[in-house]
Motif scaffolding. Structure first.
Motif, PDB file in Angstrom:
ATOM      1  N   VAL A  73       0.817  -1.213   0.000  1.00  0.00           N
ATOM      2  CA  VAL A  73       0.000   0.000   0.000  1.00  0.00           C
ATOM      3  C   VAL A  73       0.851   1.263   0.000  1.00  0.00           C
ATOM      4  CG1 VAL A  73      -2.065  -0.986   1.055  1.00  0.00           C
ATOM      5  CG2 VAL A  73      -0.229  -0.166   2.520  1.00  0.00           C
ATOM      6  N   GLY A  74       2.048   1.170   0.574  1.00  0.00           N
ATOM      7  CA  GLY A  74       2.925   2.344   0.555  1.00  0.00           C
ATOM      8  C   GLY A  74       3.255   2.751  -0.862  1.00  0.00           C
ATOM      9  N   ASP A  75       3.629   1.774  -1.695  1.00  0.00           N
ATOM     10  CA  ASP A  75       3.933   2.036  -3.099  1.00  0.00           C
ATOM     11  C   ASP A  75       2.703   2.533  -3.845  1.00  0.00           C
ATOM     12  OD1 ASP A  75       6.526   1.266  -2.703  1.00  0.00           O
ATOM     13  OD2 ASP A  75       6.217  -0.781  -3.415  1.00  0.00           O
ATOM     14  N   PHE A  76       1.554   1.926  -3.543  1.00  0.00           N
ATOM     15  CA  PHE A  76       0.305   2.299  -4.215  1.00  0.00           C
ATOM     16  C   PHE A  76      -0.009   3.781  -3.995  1.00  0.00           C
ATOM     17  CE2 PHE A  76      -4.287   3.053  -3.754  1.00  0.00           C
ATOM     18  CZ  PHE A  76      -4.727   2.719  -5.031  1.00  0.00           C
ATOM     19  N   TYR A  77       0.045   4.240  -2.748  1.00  0.00           N
ATOM     20  CA  TYR A  77      -0.298   5.627  -2.448  1.00  0.00           C
ATOM     21  C   TYR A  77       0.806   6.593  -2.869  1.00  0.00           C
ATOM     22  CZ  TYR A  77      -4.577   4.242  -0.127  1.00  0.00           C
ATOM     23  OH  TYR A  77      -5.835   3.751   0.117  1.00  0.00           O
ATOM     24  N   TYR A  78       2.037   6.126  -2.897  1.00  0.00           N
ATOM     25  CA  TYR A  78       3.129   6.960  -3.405  1.00  0.00           C
ATOM     26  C   TYR A  78       2.911   7.232  -4.901  1.00  0.00           C
ATOM     27  CZ  TYR A  78       7.705   8.236  -5.243  1.00  0.00           C
ATOM     28  OH  TYR A  78       8.722   8.856  -5.922  1.00  0.00           O
ATOM     29  N   GLU A  79       2.616   6.154  -5.655  1.00  0.00           N
ATOM     30  CA  GLU A  79       2.374   6.304  -7.095  1.00  0.00           C
ATOM     31  C   GLU A  79       1.140   7.170  -7.350  1.00  0.00           C
ATOM     32  OE1 GLU A  79       2.038   2.300  -8.415  1.00  0.00           O
ATOM     33  OE2 GLU A  79       4.157   1.845  -8.071  1.00  0.00           O
ATOM     34  N   LEU A  80       0.110   6.986  -6.522  1.00  0.00           N
ATOM     35  CA  LEU A  80      -1.101   7.775  -6.669  1.00  0.00           C
ATOM     36  C   LEU A  80      -0.807   9.250  -6.382  1.00  0.00           C
ATOM     37  CD1 LEU A  80      -4.099   7.676  -7.281  1.00  0.00           C
ATOM     38  CD2 LEU A  80      -4.532   7.142  -4.875  1.00  0.00           C
ATOM     39  N   GLY A  81       0.021   9.504  -5.379  1.00  0.00           N
ATOM     40  CA  GLY A  81       0.414  10.876  -5.066  1.00  0.00           C
ATOM     41  C   GLY A  81       1.125  11.542  -6.235  1.00  0.00           C
ATOM     42  N   VAL A  82       2.002  10.799  -6.900  1.00  0.00           N
ATOM     43  CA  VAL A  82       2.711  11.320  -8.074  1.00  0.00           C
ATOM     44  C   VAL A  82       1.719  11.665  -9.183  1.00  0.00           C
ATOM     45  CG1 VAL A  82       4.334  10.752  -9.918  1.00  0.00           C
ATOM     46  CG2 VAL A  82       4.870  10.121  -7.549  1.00  0.00           C
ATOM     47  N   GLN A  83       0.730  10.781  -9.404  1.00  0.00           N
ATOM     48  CA  GLN A  83      -0.276  11.037 -10.442  1.00  0.00           C
ATOM     49  C   GLN A  83      -1.123  12.267 -10.105  1.00  0.00           C
ATOM     50  OE1 GLN A  83      -2.037   7.092 -10.291  1.00  0.00           O
ATOM     51  NE2 GLN A  83      -1.247   6.627 -12.323  1.00  0.00           N
ATOM     52  N   LEU A 117     -12.613  17.563  -6.385  1.00  0.00           N
ATOM     53  CA  LEU A 117     -12.222  16.170  -6.168  1.00  0.00           C
ATOM     54  C   LEU A 117     -12.789  15.275  -7.263  1.00  0.00           C
ATOM     55  CD1 LEU A 117     -10.754  14.190  -4.246  1.00  0.00           C
ATOM     56  CD2 LEU A 117     -12.915  13.950  -3.003  1.00  0.00           C
ATOM     57  N   ASP A 118     -13.997  15.594  -7.745  1.00  0.00           N
ATOM     58  CA  ASP A 118     -14.617  14.799  -8.816  1.00  0.00           C
ATOM     59  C   ASP A 118     -13.783  14.850 -10.094  1.00  0.00           C
ATOM     60  OD1 ASP A 118     -16.758  14.016  -7.264  1.00  0.00           O
ATOM     61  OD2 ASP A 118     -18.082  15.620  -7.937  1.00  0.00           O
ATOM     62  N   GLU A 119     -13.358  16.058 -10.479  1.00  0.00           N
ATOM     63  CA  GLU A 119     -12.571  16.180 -11.713  1.00  0.00           C
ATOM     64  C   GLU A 119     -11.206  15.516 -11.546  1.00  0.00           C
ATOM     65  OE1 GLU A 119     -10.839  19.353 -15.010  1.00  0.00           O
ATOM     66  OE2 GLU A 119     -11.711  20.116 -13.154  1.00  0.00           O
ATOM     67  N   LEU A 120     -10.600  15.681 -10.395  1.00  0.00           N
ATOM     68  CA  LEU A 120      -9.313  15.034 -10.138  1.00  0.00           C
ATOM     69  C   LEU A 120      -9.455  13.524 -10.239  1.00  0.00           C
ATOM     70  CD1 LEU A 120      -6.336  15.218  -9.269  1.00  0.00           C
ATOM     71  CD2 LEU A 120      -7.121  15.210  -6.893  1.00  0.00           C
ATOM     72  N   HIS A 121     -10.504  12.981  -9.648  1.00  0.00           N
ATOM     73  CA  HIS A 121     -10.765  11.543  -9.703  1.00  0.00           C
ATOM     74  C   HIS A 121     -10.912  11.076 -11.154  1.00  0.00           C
ATOM     75  CE1 HIS A 121     -13.521   7.948  -8.521  1.00  0.00           C
ATOM     76  NE2 HIS A 121     -12.248   7.600  -8.487  1.00  0.00           N
ATOM     77  N   HIS A 122     -11.701  11.820 -11.925  1.00  0.00           N
ATOM     78  CA  HIS A 122     -11.927  11.474 -13.333  1.00  0.00           C
ATOM     79  C   HIS A 122     -10.613  11.468 -14.127  1.00  0.00           C
ATOM     80  CE1 HIS A 122     -13.597  11.534 -17.397  1.00  0.00           C
ATOM     81  NE2 HIS A 122     -12.904  12.642 -17.627  1.00  0.00           N
ATOM     82  N   ARG A 123      -9.800  12.485 -13.911  1.00  0.00           N
ATOM     83  CA  ARG A 123      -8.561  12.598 -14.694  1.00  0.00           C
ATOM     84  C   ARG A 123      -7.503  11.588 -14.259  1.00  0.00           C
ATOM     85  NH1 ARG A 123      -8.044  16.943 -18.104  1.00  0.00           N
ATOM     86  NH2 ARG A 123      -9.773  18.437 -18.038  1.00  0.00           N
ATOM     87  N   VAL A 124      -7.464  11.270 -12.965  1.00  0.00           N
ATOM     88  CA  VAL A 124      -6.526  10.246 -12.496  1.00  0.00           C
ATOM     89  C   VAL A 124      -6.906   8.884 -13.068  1.00  0.00           C
ATOM     90  CG1 VAL A 124      -5.790   8.924 -10.469  1.00  0.00           C
ATOM     91  CG2 VAL A 124      -5.773  11.418 -10.398  1.00  0.00           C
ATOM     92  N   ASP A 134      -9.310   6.880  -1.731  1.00  0.00           N
ATOM     93  CA  ASP A 134      -7.880   6.682  -1.982  1.00  0.00           C
ATOM     94  C   ASP A 134      -7.198   8.017  -2.271  1.00  0.00           C
ATOM     95  OD1 ASP A 134      -7.784   3.861  -1.703  1.00  0.00           O
ATOM     96  OD2 ASP A 134      -8.530   3.595  -3.737  1.00  0.00           O
ATOM     97  N   LEU A 135      -7.862   8.838  -3.096  1.00  0.00           N
ATOM     98  CA  LEU A 135      -7.289  10.152  -3.433  1.00  0.00           C
ATOM     99  C   LEU A 135      -7.110  11.008  -2.181  1.00  0.00           C
ATOM    100  CD1 LEU A 135      -9.229  11.216  -6.670  1.00  0.00           C
ATOM    101  CD2 LEU A 135      -6.943  10.257  -6.506  1.00  0.00           C
ATOM    102  N   MET A 136      -8.122  11.001  -1.327  1.00  0.00           N
ATOM    103  CA  MET A 136      -8.064  11.826  -0.115  1.00  0.00           C
ATOM    104  C   MET A 136      -6.940  11.368   0.812  1.00  0.00           C
ATOM    105  SD  MET A 136     -12.188  12.241   0.478  1.00  0.00           S
ATOM    106  CE  MET A 136     -12.087  13.174   2.002  1.00  0.00           C
ATOM    107  N   ARG A 137      -6.727  10.070   0.912  1.00  0.00           N
ATOM    108  CA  ARG A 137      -5.639   9.547   1.749  1.00  0.00           C
ATOM    109  C   ARG A 137      -4.281   9.929   1.166  1.00  0.00           C
ATOM    110  NH1 ARG A 137      -7.622   6.080   5.598  1.00  0.00           N
ATOM    111  NH2 ARG A 137      -9.763   5.379   5.249  1.00  0.00           N
ATOM    112  N   ALA A 138      -4.165   9.850  -0.160  1.00  0.00           N
ATOM    113  CA  ALA A 138      -2.905  10.228  -0.805  1.00  0.00           C
ATOM    114  C   ALA A 138      -2.636  11.723  -0.635  1.00  0.00           C
ATOM    115  CB  ALA A 138      -2.943   9.856  -2.297  1.00  0.00           C
TER     116      ALA A 138
END
Length: 223
Positions: free
Chosen positions: A58-68, A86-93, A108-112
């Motif tokens: 999960v550390g890698d998962f949220y790190y990669e998500l943070g980069v995105q 947050l909706d647009e960010l979710h859509h684009r990610v 997931d986005l909010m945690r990242a």
């Protein structure tokens, strides 16, 4: 009590080992697992090393998500000044990850984003209309600014008169807040509107979020 917590933590580790694939791939399952962890004060994201990170990745998962998240925010900063729903960010990610990647939820986005916020690089979340605006620039926004953003949420823009009428503020206070939003690039001024100047929040109005806007187009809207 402490013995019960240790037993529960042990069972949680066993559960995580058994269901790690589901936790990594299924966003709903991941939310439920995070909630289970929080009941006993365990944060799977607290460290890049250790049992939870090594077992679940999960550390890698949220790190990669943070980069995105950072990449999306930087790509749109010229248009929205560093605020995005947050909706647009979710859509684009999701769009950037492709259909074969792990599913990502808004949770997931909010945690990242919370992890990015700890790094002190300007990231934060502003509650607006039952959802959030994600701030990706280190602009100083106080409660006055937040209230005005919430007021603009329905139409995408706000005027001095609307602020005065809705919030019962003096004109000077309203103008001070709006001038700050303009200065930080978070608002655009339409001084040629029919009745009075309108202060548009590009992160909020749907017409611009549905297409790419160049810096040149943005400048045309600001006298």
């Amino acid at each position: 009590m402490s013995k019960q917590l240790e037993t529960f933590k042990s069972n949680l580790e066993e559960f995580a080992s058994k269901h790690k694939q589901e936790i990594r791939k299924n966003s709903q399952f991941r939310v439920q697992f995070q909630e289970m962890c929080s009941t006993i004060g365990v944060d799977p994201l607290a460290s890049g090393k250790g049992f939870w990170s090594e077992m679940l990745g999960v550390g890698d998962f949220y790190y990669e998500l943070g980069v995105q998240i950072i990449e999306v925010c930087l790509a749109l900063k010229h248009r929205n000044g560093g605020l995005i729903t947050l909706d647009e960010l979710h859509h684009r990610v999701l769009k950037g990850r492709g259909k074969y990647a792990q599913d990502v939820s808004q949770d997931d986005l909010m945690r990242a984003i919370k992890k990015l916020k700890v790094m002190g690089n300007g990231f934060g979340m502003i509650p607006v209309g039952g959802s959030y605006l994600v701030q990706s620039v280190p602009a100083e926004l106080n409660m006055d600014h937040t209230v005005v953003l919430q007021l603009a949420e329905k139409k995408g823009y706000v005027t001095v008169s609307e602020i005065k009428d809705s919030l019962k503020w003096e004109k000077e206070r309203a103008c001070h807040v709006l001038d700050h939003l303009l200065k930080e690039g978070l608002a655009w001024l339409d001084s040629q509107a029919a009745e009075e100047a309108q202060y548009w929040l590009p992160a909020l109005f749907a017409e611009l979020t549905s297409r790419d806007v160049t810096p040149e187009e943005a400048n045309q809207m600001t006298p």
